[in-house]
Design an enzyme around this catalytic site. Structure first.
Site, mmCIF file in Angstrom:
data_model
loop_
_atom_site.group_PDB
_atom_site.id
_atom_site.type_symbol
_atom_site.label_atom_id
_atom_site.label_comp_id
_atom_site.label_asym_id
_atom_site.label_seq_id
_atom_site.Cartn_x
_atom_site.Cartn_y
_atom_site.Cartn_z
ATOM 1 N N CYS A 133 0.819 -1.218 0.000
ATOM 2 C CA CYS A 133 0.000 0.000 0.000
ATOM 3 C C CYS A 133 0.852 1.266 0.000
ATOM 4 C CB CYS A 133 -0.950 -0.005 1.197
ATOM 5 S SG CYS A 133 -0.172 -0.410 2.773
ATOM 6 N N SER A 163 -5.630 0.484 9.854
ATOM 7 C CA SER A 163 -6.393 -0.396 8.969
ATOM 8 C C SER A 163 -5.480 -1.224 8.085
ATOM 9 C CB SER A 163 -7.365 0.419 8.116
ATOM 10 O OG SER A 163 -6.689 1.467 7.447
ATOM 11 N N HIS A 246 -2.958 6.412 4.692
ATOM 12 C CA HIS A 246 -1.523 6.499 4.948
ATOM 13 C C HIS A 246 -0.989 7.855 4.480
ATOM 14 C CE1 HIS A 246 -1.657 2.429 6.051
ATOM 15 N NE2 HIS A 246 -0.989 1.850 5.072
#
Length: 340
Positions: A133, A163, A246
């Site tokens: 990610c 998460s 993020h």
């Protein structure tokens, strides 16, 4: 001619990313003939809504992929290592969200805005890897800069939402926050230290070189996606008490002359990127704003006054969507349109 439709399976359908994959397939109107939702035996009997229908979750088995065209995997590395080859053997192309296949030389590692051509390599093993990610949201804005100016070095610090660890981590941040505010006792089950009101400079396990696995993923994956092993990358990954989104502080050094004004102009034209950069009015990317959308937000674009040809920027994205589920579905769209 009628649009071709595909039989799609989602492995890990009950997890946070798996659920988001299902939502993204629906939102983006992926041409689905049938959908099969797979998870562990513990989830059998659960139902998940898809396009107005309530779909039963089935147990993931070696035979689950017969007749399937595409499988989106978000069930963990061990599950992917075991079951992805069975899917591929049955002619079902796997798009895997775990780290298991990312550095396999026979498996393409794809970010659609950066290297969509790499999807063609899926025929080697029948598997396509979804990057980490934090890597995805970094390479989306950096790639056009690399193409034009040639990036020599990247220094990145990430501030990653809970998460990214999964539902248990989300619940732990929630419960710890409530407990601390109400002067109650609490436990650290998911992370080695309290995450509420804290920052943990550790994501994943430490390696012998002192870096964590998460940090080294960004190094190796960036080079593979950019198809350039000369880029020097160093990373520090931090877990922060944020639920979704993020954030990254990125510093780059380029081969060619570069300026903040040029970077801003180029990124404003870059697909998948939204420039959010008006510091005089306190406007810059925020995790709370990125949550729920698929764009990568870029701001705080400024010249690095300590070096020649250096740029600093702040990059934010929804780690569950663009950092995982949406990227996987975008890969599936390329696969369906160009190759199947």
């Amino acid at each position: 001619m009628a649009e071709k439709k595909y039989n799609v399976a989602v492995a890990g359908a009950t997890g946070a990313v798996g659920n988001q994959m299902i939502s993204c397939l629906e939102e983006r109107k992926f041409p689905i003939k049938s959908i099969k939702l797979l998870a562990s035996s513990r989830s059998v009997g659960h139902k998940i809504d898809y396009r107005g229908d309530s779909i039963d979750v089935e147990e993931l088995k070696e035979s689950s992929f017969k007749g399937m065209d595409i499988a989106l995997f978000s069930a963990g590395g061990g599950v992917s290592e075991k079951f992805a080859p069975f899917a591929a053997k049955d002619g079902c192309v796997v798009i895997d969200n775990s780290s298991t296949w990312r550095m396999d030389p026979d498996v393409p590692l794809v970010v659609p805005e950066v290297n969509p051509h790499a999807v063609a390599q899926y025929t080697k093993k029948g598997i396509i890897a979804n990057p980490n990610c934090s890597t995805i949201q970094m390479v989306v804005p950096l790639y056009p800069l690399h193409k034009k100016y040639g990036i020599k070095r990247i220094v990145v610090s990430t501030y990653q939402a809970v998460s990214g660890t999964g539902k248990k981590a989300i619940d732990e941040l929630d419960s710890q926050t409530r407990a601390i505010l109400n002067f109650k006792n609490y436990e650290n089950k998911v992370y080695p230290h309290t995450i509420a009101f804290n920052c943990l400079p550790q994501i994943d396990l430490f390696l012998e070189n002192g870096y964590t696995k998460e940090e080294m993923k960004m190094v190796y994956e960036t080079r593979k996606i950019f198809e350039d092993d000369t880029i020097r990358v160093t990373a520090t990954s931090v877990r922060v008490p944020v639920f979704y989104g993020h954030s990254e502080s990125i510093n780059i050094e380029t081969k060619e002359n570069i300026s903040a004004k040029e970077v801003k102009s180029l990124l404003e034209k870059t697909p998948g990127v939204k420039v959010v950069d008006d510091p005089k009015n306190n406007v810059y990317p925020l995790a709370i704003d990125a949550a729920g959308q698929d764009l990568t937000l870029v701001g705080r674009i400024r010249d690095d006054e300590s070096i020649t040809n250096g740029i600093n920027m702040w990059v934010v994205a929804d780690n569950i969507r663009k950092g995982a589920a949406t990227n996987a579905v975008q890969i599936a769209e390329i696969l369906a349109k160009e190759y199947l």
